[in-house]
Design a protein around this motif. Sequence first.
Motif, PDB file in Angstrom:
ATOM      1  N   VAL A  34      56.063  55.415  61.854  1.00 48.79           N
ATOM      2  CA  VAL A  34      57.067  56.036  62.508  1.00 48.79           C
ATOM      3  C   VAL A  34      58.171  56.089  61.351  1.00 48.79           C
ATOM      4  O   VAL A  34      59.214  56.977  61.551  1.00 48.79           O
ATOM      5  CB  VAL A  34      57.819  55.215  63.628  1.00 48.79           C
ATOM      6  CG1 VAL A  34      59.164  55.372  64.091  1.00 48.79           C
ATOM      7  CG2 VAL A  34      56.810  55.288  64.839  1.00 48.79           C
ATOM      8  N   ILE A  35      58.406  55.381  60.617  1.00 51.76           N
ATOM      9  CA  ILE A  35      59.271  55.174  59.303  1.00 51.76           C
ATOM     10  C   ILE A  35      59.155  56.658  58.483  1.00 51.76           C
ATOM     11  O   ILE A  35      60.068  57.169  58.463  1.00 51.76           O
ATOM     12  CB  ILE A  35      59.498  53.911  58.714  1.00 51.76           C
ATOM     13  CG1 ILE A  35      60.035  52.663  59.463  1.00 51.76           C
ATOM     14  CG2 ILE A  35      60.321  54.173  57.610  1.00 51.76           C
ATOM     15  CD1 ILE A  35      59.845  51.658  59.072  1.00 51.76           C
ATOM     16  N   LEU A  41      61.245  63.699  58.457  1.00 49.70           N
ATOM     17  CA  LEU A  41      62.115  65.046  59.403  1.00 49.70           C
ATOM     18  C   LEU A  41      63.363  64.929  58.606  1.00 49.70           C
ATOM     19  O   LEU A  41      63.996  66.114  58.675  1.00 49.70           O
ATOM     20  CB  LEU A  41      62.192  64.430  60.793  1.00 49.70           C
ATOM     21  CG  LEU A  41      60.991  64.509  61.540  1.00 49.70           C
ATOM     22  CD1 LEU A  41      60.994  63.969  62.985  1.00 49.70           C
ATOM     23  CD2 LEU A  41      60.674  66.153  61.851  1.00 49.70           C
ATOM     24  N   ILE A  42      64.132  63.860  58.322  1.00 51.55           N
ATOM     25  CA  ILE A  42      65.213  64.011  57.396  1.00 51.55           C
ATOM     26  C   ILE A  42      65.389  64.564  56.190  1.00 51.55           C
ATOM     27  O   ILE A  42      66.259  65.450  56.215  1.00 51.55           O
ATOM     28  CB  ILE A  42      65.956  62.437  57.345  1.00 51.55           C
ATOM     29  CG1 ILE A  42      66.180  61.794  58.846  1.00 51.55           C
ATOM     30  CG2 ILE A  42      67.224  62.392  56.505  1.00 51.55           C
ATOM     31  CD1 ILE A  42      66.213  60.391  58.785  1.00 51.55           C
ATOM     32  N   TYR A  43      64.372  64.407  55.395  1.00 47.49           N
ATOM     33  CA  TYR A  43      64.410  64.979  54.002  1.00 47.49           C
ATOM     34  C   TYR A  43      63.470  66.400  53.871  1.00 47.49           C
ATOM     35  O   TYR A  43      63.933  67.165  52.960  1.00 47.49           O
ATOM     36  CB  TYR A  43      63.981  63.915  53.043  1.00 47.49           C
ATOM     37  CG  TYR A  43      64.940  62.793  52.988  1.00 47.49           C
ATOM     38  CD1 TYR A  43      66.092  63.042  52.338  1.00 47.49           C
ATOM     39  CD2 TYR A  43      64.577  61.472  53.301  1.00 47.49           C
ATOM     40  CE1 TYR A  43      66.986  61.931  52.278  1.00 47.49           C
ATOM     41  CE2 TYR A  43      65.352  60.663  53.282  1.00 47.49           C
ATOM     42  CZ  TYR A  43      66.853  60.756  52.832  1.00 47.49           C
ATOM     43  OH  TYR A  43      67.466  59.505  52.651  1.00 47.49           O
ATOM     44  N   VAL A  44      62.478  66.602  54.525  1.00 46.28           N
ATOM     45  CA  VAL A  44      61.868  67.679  54.498  1.00 46.28           C
ATOM     46  C   VAL A  44      61.156  68.276  55.883  1.00 46.28           C
ATOM     47  O   VAL A  44      60.065  68.124  56.172  1.00 46.28           O
ATOM     48  CB  VAL A  44      60.500  67.406  53.727  1.00 46.28           C
ATOM     49  CG1 VAL A  44      59.607  68.501  53.051  1.00 46.28           C
ATOM     50  CG2 VAL A  44      60.739  66.418  52.539  1.00 46.28           C
ATOM     51  N   PRO A  45      62.112  68.934  56.523  1.00 49.84           N
ATOM     52  CA  PRO A  45      61.775  69.167  57.968  1.00 49.84           C
ATOM     53  C   PRO A  45      60.911  70.245  57.925  1.00 49.84           C
ATOM     54  O   PRO A  45      60.232  70.394  58.858  1.00 49.84           O
ATOM     55  CB  PRO A  45      63.092  69.373  58.757  1.00 49.84           C
ATOM     56  CG  PRO A  45      64.128  69.785  57.562  1.00 49.84           C
ATOM     57  CD  PRO A  45      63.516  68.877  56.366  1.00 49.84           C
TER      58      PRO A  45
END
Length: 73
Positions: A34-35, A41-45
Amino acid sequence: MANVSDGHEKAADSIRQMRIYRFLSNWKLVSIQVILVVLGLIYVPATQMLIVTLEIVFVGAHFNKDSDRLFES
């Protein structure tokens, strides 16, 4: 648990030995996944969209025998 209560001990043991069951029942491994997904998702969507698209094509091409196949075998 339902298999055990119904008297299907062999089926319950078989399920417990499956890799995916062991992975999903281990809270440490699920937490790490999950982490990593949230960081992705935050850095490489865009990578996440690519991975999901490839998963859909792979599953549609190889594992769904009841519906249309993307590629002929």
